[in-house]
Write an enzyme that holds these catalytic residues in place. Structure first.
Site, short mmCIF file in Angstrom:
data_model
loop_
_atom_site.label_atom_id
_atom_site.label_comp_id
_atom_site.label_asym_id
_atom_site.label_seq_id
_atom_site.Cartn_x
_atom_site.Cartn_y
_atom_site.Cartn_z
CE LYS A 127 -15.36 -15.17 58.64
NZ LYS A 127 -16.07 -13.91 58.80
CG HIS A 130 -19.19 -16.00 49.87
ND1 HIS A 130 -19.72 -14.84 49.43
CD2 HIS A 130 -18.79 -15.78 51.15
CE1 HIS A 130 -19.68 -13.95 50.40
NE2 HIS A 130 -19.10 -14.49 51.45
CG HIS A 133 -15.57 -12.72 48.61
ND1 HIS A 133 -15.76 -13.90 49.27
CD2 HIS A 133 -15.34 -11.78 49.55
CE1 HIS A 133 -15.65 -13.68 50.56
NE2 HIS A 133 -15.39 -12.42 50.76
N1 ARG Z 1 -11.91 -8.28 54.30
C1 ARG Z 1 -12.99 -7.36 54.21
C2 ARG Z 1 -14.30 -8.10 53.97
O1 ARG Z 1 -14.31 -9.19 53.40
C3 ARG Z 1 -12.80 -6.35 53.10
C4 ARG Z 1 -11.58 -5.49 53.23
C5 ARG Z 1 -11.67 -4.26 52.38
N2 ARG Z 1 -10.53 -3.40 52.43
C6 ARG Z 1 -10.23 -2.59 53.46
N3 ARG Z 1 -9.11 -1.90 53.39
N4 ARG Z 1 -11.02 -2.47 54.49
O2 ARG Z 1 -15.34 -7.60 54.33
#
Ligand code: ARG
Length: 566
Positions: A127, A130, A133
């Site tokens: 993905k 963007h 982030h």
């Molecule tokens: N990949 C997730 C997102 O983009 C965030 C992960 C955050 N860290 C975790 N340990 N849940 O929404």
């Protein structure tokens, strides 16, 4: 070194018997305007204890405190005892400390031997990286620098979203419409197209969702084709993310993402079963959290596949065992508030008290002017594009205004990226905001370039003076109002960092940098620095160097470089 608050709380302590000295210290404030004094102690808390009005108490206390070398005057104002500090002592304290500690000014070692984990950035594979982030990425990095500056051993973790049902979708889409060469030429943009197309088509043909789930199960079971495609998507995505991290100069200590925990979930599931916490509900496995006033935590789906939450649980145990953390911060958007409450509640129910050491550090959403961002609809602004445009625009400005600045590429990068980062750290985390190209690329007002420019201005003055700057100066010559204002801000640096740390709010350090830049620019406009008079020149140069060093250190804590010319 004099700690003014310390001195003041000691003097107050001699007159107040109902509060401990650290309680007194914590109550000391800075009055809103400087005619009222440099520090103020509110007597409202004491009114109850002493059964007297705060005004009467303030008057009594202010009369019994002797003035001296550090405190030059004590008055009472509407229930407050106000202190004026000796400006010469202030100058001596600040200049001596900054010029001797240099890059260490602001640091401490209160966190020595303690591990703080920071889970941040954590984008999802395949993905786009963007503009949404950027907040987790720069806030997380600033928190790392803030904790590290106080001696904590930080562990920067990129919990990559490299697992989950979306990979089933991607595999289906790729097998239907994908082309290897096209994906390799522009992986994320192409994978995003496939992802968007999958959702368009699946709206008409819902059975595609089942197919996607089946592919994810294959992946979970180690199917060769699924694994190969998955790891290729992962590698290609990481290459793109790396370019952004390089631009931002951000590094990680661990890239253990969701897939890392694929073989570590079973033991958590087993333990939940053993503790009778796992119950069946309509074919799924859940943990009931009604006594925590939360909806049930979904641990396993009907088909046995695991979830984001299951992987976070496994990660929690792994991290506790591996790092025995003092604190584990999750810098993740506020939309995931419920997820983290459920996650921490499950750990609590399992009987571990370290759930208290895990903190969700939420931040508000970034919207686009044309509406909310949507990966599925392909409505995104790529972070890399934002950074590159900021760099381009900066380059144009420098070529126009200061073509002799030197390494223009380097400066454009430091200032362009700094502008974007500083903007992200300017507001309290939780505020939502709308991304605007115009504001991001505007260098006027309270911006990163303004702070960087002030730093470069200090460097220019020091270059022009071309002499050794020492802290052995006549401090009386920088005890005037403009100088004292600068010194008073510098004096609060460590406290600002500590406050930013206790609230996990880097914007407190951003505010420090802006306040210092403003105070310094006022001083600069009113006072010539490189003057004939040796005494005045030496003293003012010491002030310039203390400002320069403090700005450099503050920017460094925010993850921003401080060029010497721009
Ligand atoms: N990949 C997730 C997102 O983009 C965030 C992960 C955050 N860290 C975790 N340990 N849940 O929404």
């Amino acid at each position: 070194m004099i700690d003014f608050k310390e001195v003041i709380s000691e003097k107050l302590g001699n007159n107040i018997d109902v509060l401990k000295s650290d309680e007194i210290k914590a109550l000391i404030e800075v009055p809103p305007n400087k005619e009222m004094g440099d520090y103020a102690f509110p007597c409202f808390k004491l009114a109850k204890e002493y059964r007297k009005s705060p005004m009467a108490i303030a008057e009594e206390i202010s009369k019994s405190i002797p003035t001296g070398e550090v405190i030059s005057k004590v008055i009472n104002v509407g229930g407050y005892v106000n202190f004026f500090v000796n400006k010469e002592a202030l100058a001596k304290k600040v200049i001596t400390q900054v010029l001797s500690e240099k890059k260490d000014y602001g640091k401490s070692n209160i966190g020595e031997g303690k591990n703080v984990l920071i889970d941040f950035s954590s984008p999802n594979i395949a993905k786009p990286f963007h503009i949404g982030h950027i907040r987790t990425t720069v806030i997380g990095n600033a928190l790392h620098k803030i904790y590290a500056s106080q001696g904590y051993n930080t562990v920067r973790i990129n919990h990559l979203g490299d697992y989950g049902t979306q990979f089933g979708k991607l595999i289906v889409a790729y097998k239907l419409w994908g082309n290897k060469e096209v994906v390799e030429s522009s992986p994320i943009k192409e994978l995003l197209k496939l992802y968007v197309k999958f959702h368009d088509e699946a709206e008409k043909k819902p059975e595609m969702e089942d197919e996607a789930r089946a592919w994810f199960t294959k992946l979970e079971n180690g199917d060769e084709e699924a694994t190969e495609l998955w790891s290729w998507f992962r590698e290609e995505s990481l290459k793109e993310f790396q370019r952004v991290y390089d631009l931002l100069d951000i590094q990680f200590d661990s890239y253990a993402g969701e897939s890392f925990y694929s073989d570590k979930m079973q033991s958590v599931i087993d333990e939940l079963k053993e503790k009778n916490l796992l119950v069946e509900s309509e074919g799924t496995m859940i943990v009931d959290l009604s006594d925590e006033n939360l909806p049930p935590a979904l641990i396993q789906k009907t088909d046995g596949s695991t979830l984001y939450l299951t992987r976070d649980l496994a990660a929690g145990f792994y991290r506790k065992k591996t790092y025995d953390f003092e604190k584990c911060l999750y810098v993740v958007g506020s939309q995931q508030e419920l997820h983290f409450r459920q996650y921490f509640a499950v750990i609590k129910k399992m009987g571990y008290d370290w759930y208290k050491d895990m903190v969700h550090v939420p931040f508000g959403m970034v919207a686009l002017e044309e509406g909310t961002m949507s990966t599925r609809k392909g409505r995104v602004v790529f972070l890399e594009d934002v950074l590159n445009q900021a760099i381009e625009k900066t380059r144009e400005i420098i070529i126009e205004k200061n073509p002799e600045a030197g390494d223009i590429d380097k400066i454009a990068r430091e200032v362009g990226v700094g502008a974007v980062v500083f903007q992200e750290l300017s507001n309290s985390r939780i505020k939502d905001y709308t991304f605007s190209w115009e504001r991001t690329l505007s260098f006027e007002g309270e911006t990163g370039p303004y702070v960087q420019y002030t730093h470069a201005r200090c460097c220019a003055v020091l270059r022009k003076a071309n002499q050794v700057v020492t802290p052995e100066v006549n401090f009386d010559l920088i005890s005037d109002e403009d100088s004292s204002e600068v010194l008073k801000v510098i004096e609060t640096f460590n406290k600002s960092i500590l406050l930013a740390m206790s609230k996990n709010e880097p914007h407190i350090v951003t505010r420090f940098a802006l306040d210092l830049a403003q105070a310094f620019n006022k001083f600069y406009h009113n006072n010539p620095i490189v003057v004939e008079d040796d005494g005045v020149r030496n003293a003012r140069l010491a002030l310039v160097e203390a400002t320069r060093q403090s700005l450099e250190n503050a920017l460094a804590i925010l993850g921003i470089n401080a060029p010497e010319k721009m």
